[in-house]
Design a protein around this motif. Structure first.
Motif, mmCIF file in Angstrom:
data_model
loop_
_atom_site.group_PDB
_atom_site.id
_atom_site.type_symbol
_atom_site.label_atom_id
_atom_site.label_comp_id
_atom_site.label_asym_id
_atom_site.label_seq_id
_atom_site.Cartn_x
_atom_site.Cartn_y
_atom_site.Cartn_z
ATOM 1 N N LEU A 47 0.842 -1.189 0.000
ATOM 2 C CA LEU A 47 0.000 0.000 0.000
ATOM 3 C C LEU A 47 0.880 1.242 0.000
ATOM 4 C CD1 LEU A 47 -2.887 1.294 0.744
ATOM 5 C CD2 LEU A 47 -2.152 1.025 3.096
ATOM 6 N N VAL A 48 0.399 2.318 -0.617
ATOM 7 C CA VAL A 48 1.084 3.618 -0.578
ATOM 8 C C VAL A 48 0.120 4.630 0.039
ATOM 9 C CG1 VAL A 48 2.060 5.497 -1.960
ATOM 10 C CG2 VAL A 48 2.558 3.118 -2.563
ATOM 11 N N VAL A 49 0.597 5.343 1.048
ATOM 12 C CA VAL A 49 -0.175 6.405 1.697
ATOM 13 C C VAL A 49 0.525 7.717 1.387
ATOM 14 C CG1 VAL A 49 -0.988 7.345 3.888
ATOM 15 C CG2 VAL A 49 -0.959 4.867 3.532
ATOM 16 N N MET A 50 -0.233 8.685 0.845
ATOM 17 C CA MET A 50 0.394 9.902 0.365
ATOM 18 C C MET A 50 -0.458 11.121 0.710
ATOM 19 S SD MET A 50 1.661 10.607 -3.579
ATOM 20 C CE MET A 50 0.249 9.769 -4.256
ATOM 21 N N GLU A 51 0.240 12.212 1.006
ATOM 22 C CA GLU A 51 -0.467 13.468 1.235
ATOM 23 C C GLU A 51 -1.056 13.969 -0.075
ATOM 24 O OE1 GLU A 51 1.213 16.526 3.900
ATOM 25 O OE2 GLU A 51 1.076 17.836 2.148
ATOM 26 N N ASP A 52 -2.298 14.404 -0.019
ATOM 27 C CA ASP A 52 -2.977 14.960 -1.183
ATOM 28 C C ASP A 52 -2.588 16.435 -1.327
ATOM 29 O OD1 ASP A 52 -4.614 15.100 -3.381
ATOM 30 O OD2 ASP A 52 -6.476 14.707 -2.290
ATOM 31 N N TYR A 53 -2.881 16.997 -2.477
ATOM 32 C CA TYR A 53 -2.608 18.408 -2.740
ATOM 33 C C TYR A 53 -3.934 19.152 -2.727
ATOM 34 C CZ TYR A 53 -0.705 22.587 -4.986
ATOM 35 O OH TYR A 53 -0.312 23.859 -5.272
ATOM 36 N N ILE A 54 -4.032 20.161 -1.906
ATOM 37 C CA ILE A 54 -5.238 20.969 -1.833
ATOM 38 C C ILE A 54 -4.973 22.270 -2.579
ATOM 39 C CG2 ILE A 54 -6.912 22.083 -0.316
ATOM 40 C CD1 ILE A 54 -6.757 18.976 -0.050
ATOM 41 N N ILE A 55 -5.758 22.511 -3.607
ATOM 42 C CA ILE A 55 -5.573 23.722 -4.404
ATOM 43 C C ILE A 55 -6.052 24.910 -3.590
ATOM 44 C CG2 ILE A 55 -6.261 24.941 -6.493
ATOM 45 C CD1 ILE A 55 -6.435 22.154 -7.825
ATOM 46 N N VAL A 83 -3.462 3.190 -3.547
ATOM 47 C CA VAL A 83 -2.930 4.469 -3.091
ATOM 48 C C VAL A 83 -4.012 5.150 -2.263
ATOM 49 C CG1 VAL A 83 -2.074 6.757 -3.761
ATOM 50 C CG2 VAL A 83 -1.453 4.749 -5.118
ATOM 51 N N VAL A 84 -3.641 5.554 -1.060
ATOM 52 C CA VAL A 84 -4.552 6.283 -0.180
ATOM 53 C C VAL A 84 -4.050 7.715 -0.093
ATOM 54 C CG1 VAL A 84 -5.451 6.492 2.162
ATOM 55 C CG2 VAL A 84 -5.116 4.225 1.155
ATOM 56 N N LEU A 85 -4.888 8.675 -0.502
ATOM 57 C CA LEU A 85 -4.546 10.093 -0.397
ATOM 58 C C LEU A 85 -5.188 10.654 0.866
ATOM 59 C CD1 LEU A 85 -5.087 11.194 -4.093
ATOM 60 C CD2 LEU A 85 -2.911 10.948 -2.902
ATOM 61 N N GLN A 86 -4.415 11.427 1.613
ATOM 62 C CA GLN A 86 -4.909 12.002 2.859
ATOM 63 C C GLN A 86 -4.714 13.509 2.859
ATOM 64 O OE1 GLN A 86 -4.359 8.437 6.007
ATOM 65 N NE2 GLN A 86 -2.610 9.751 5.813
ATOM 66 N N SER A 87 -5.578 14.188 3.555
ATOM 67 C CA SER A 87 -5.531 15.638 3.648
ATOM 68 C C SER A 87 -4.276 16.106 4.389
ATOM 69 C CB SER A 87 -6.771 16.140 4.395
ATOM 70 O OG SER A 87 -6.645 17.516 4.653
ATOM 71 N N PRO A 88 -3.678 17.194 3.918
ATOM 72 C CA PRO A 88 -2.548 17.769 4.653
ATOM 73 C C PRO A 88 -2.928 18.198 6.074
ATOM 74 C CG PRO A 88 -2.788 18.831 2.503
ATOM 75 C CD PRO A 88 -3.961 17.926 2.680
ATOM 76 N N SER A 89 -4.210 18.401 6.323
ATOM 77 C CA SER A 89 -4.642 18.875 7.643
ATOM 78 C C SER A 89 -4.359 17.884 8.765
ATOM 79 C CB SER A 89 -6.131 19.224 7.628
ATOM 80 O OG SER A 89 -6.907 18.067 7.421
ATOM 81 N N ILE A 90 -4.157 16.605 8.435
ATOM 82 C CA ILE A 90 -3.870 15.638 9.509
ATOM 83 C C ILE A 90 -2.516 15.907 10.164
ATOM 84 C CG2 ILE A 90 -5.303 13.867 8.439
ATOM 85 C CD1 ILE A 90 -1.754 13.020 8.717
ATOM 86 N N LEU A 91 -1.664 16.648 9.467
ATOM 87 C CA LEU A 91 -0.340 16.926 10.026
ATOM 88 C C LEU A 91 -0.429 17.736 11.312
ATOM 89 C CD1 LEU A 91 1.673 17.635 6.777
ATOM 90 C CD2 LEU A 91 1.564 15.521 8.110
ATOM 91 N N LYS A 92 -1.440 18.584 11.435
ATOM 92 C CA LYS A 92 -1.614 19.356 12.665
ATOM 93 C C LYS A 92 -1.788 18.437 13.860
ATOM 94 C CE LYS A 92 -3.675 23.214 10.239
ATOM 95 N NZ LYS A 92 -4.914 23.661 9.655
ATOM 96 N N LEU A 93 -2.425 17.306 13.634
ATOM 97 C CA LEU A 93 -2.656 16.337 14.710
ATOM 98 C C LEU A 93 -1.453 15.440 14.982
ATOM 99 C CD1 LEU A 93 -6.094 15.000 13.418
ATOM 100 C CD2 LEU A 93 -5.759 16.611 15.296
ATOM 101 N N MET A 94 -0.682 15.162 13.945
ATOM 102 C CA MET A 94 0.292 14.074 14.023
ATOM 103 C C MET A 94 1.764 14.467 14.131
ATOM 104 S SD MET A 94 -1.858 11.614 13.955
ATOM 105 C CE MET A 94 -0.733 10.244 13.921
ATOM 106 N N ALA A 112 4.032 10.702 9.466
ATOM 107 C CA ALA A 112 2.786 11.121 10.121
ATOM 108 C C ALA A 112 1.575 10.608 9.348
ATOM 109 C CB ALA A 112 2.745 12.644 10.249
ATOM 110 N N HIS A 113 1.658 10.639 8.027
ATOM 111 C CA HIS A 113 0.550 10.141 7.218
ATOM 112 C C HIS A 113 0.362 8.633 7.388
ATOM 113 C CE1 HIS A 113 -1.150 13.536 5.112
ATOM 114 N NE2 HIS A 113 0.074 14.045 5.058
ATOM 115 N N VAL A 114 1.457 7.900 7.462
ATOM 116 C CA VAL A 114 1.342 6.449 7.645
ATOM 117 C C VAL A 114 0.761 6.131 9.020
ATOM 118 C CG1 VAL A 114 2.579 4.259 7.803
ATOM 119 C CG2 VAL A 114 3.187 5.906 6.016
ATOM 120 N N ILE A 115 1.254 6.795 10.047
ATOM 121 C CA ILE A 115 0.740 6.537 11.392
ATOM 122 C C ILE A 115 -0.746 6.876 11.478
ATOM 123 C CG2 ILE A 115 0.872 7.277 13.810
ATOM 124 C CD1 ILE A 115 3.909 7.518 13.363
#
Length: 124
Positions: A47-55, A83-94, A112-115
């Protein structure tokens, strides 16, 4: 979690990490999409977990993350990888939780995205 997961923080400098059985086993930076592709191929993840890009509203913001995301999605599709794309906003938590993982902010961001992915699957 027994899956091997590659985490990616796409950008001009791309953060990369590998988690196996819930533990980080590697982390590094890549300066080109070719390096990112090689990292995925060499590590043979499940699996690949990746930060998404928010325009956003900042037109001067580098578009390199969009290029990296597109290439990774294409390569993973050809390899049969999810591939799982995740919001950059999770970084504030992690981010505080990965302070000791690596010296690079980019690698810590990928971690942080994987965790977050692992914990959201275990608890969700």
């Amino acid at each position: 979690m027994s899956k091997k997961i590659v985490g990616i923080d796409p950008g001009v400098t791309t953060g990369l990490c590998v988690f196996y059985m819930g533990k980080m086993v590697d982390g590094r930076e890549a300066m080109s999409v070719e390096e990112v592709i090689k990292y995925i191929e060499d590590n043979e993840p499940d699996l690949v977990v990746m930060e998404d890009y928010i325009i956003g509203r900042r037109p001067s913001r580098p578009k390199e993350p969009i290029k990296v995301i597109g290439v990774v999605e294409y390569v993973c599709r050809k390899m049969g990888l999810e591939v799982v794309l995740q919001s950059p906003s999770i970084l504030k938590l992690m981010m505080r939780r990965v302070d000791d993982f690596h010296r690079s902010d980019h690698v810590r961001s990928a971690c942080a995205h994987v965790i977050y992915y692992i914990e959201s699957r275990l608890c969700g």
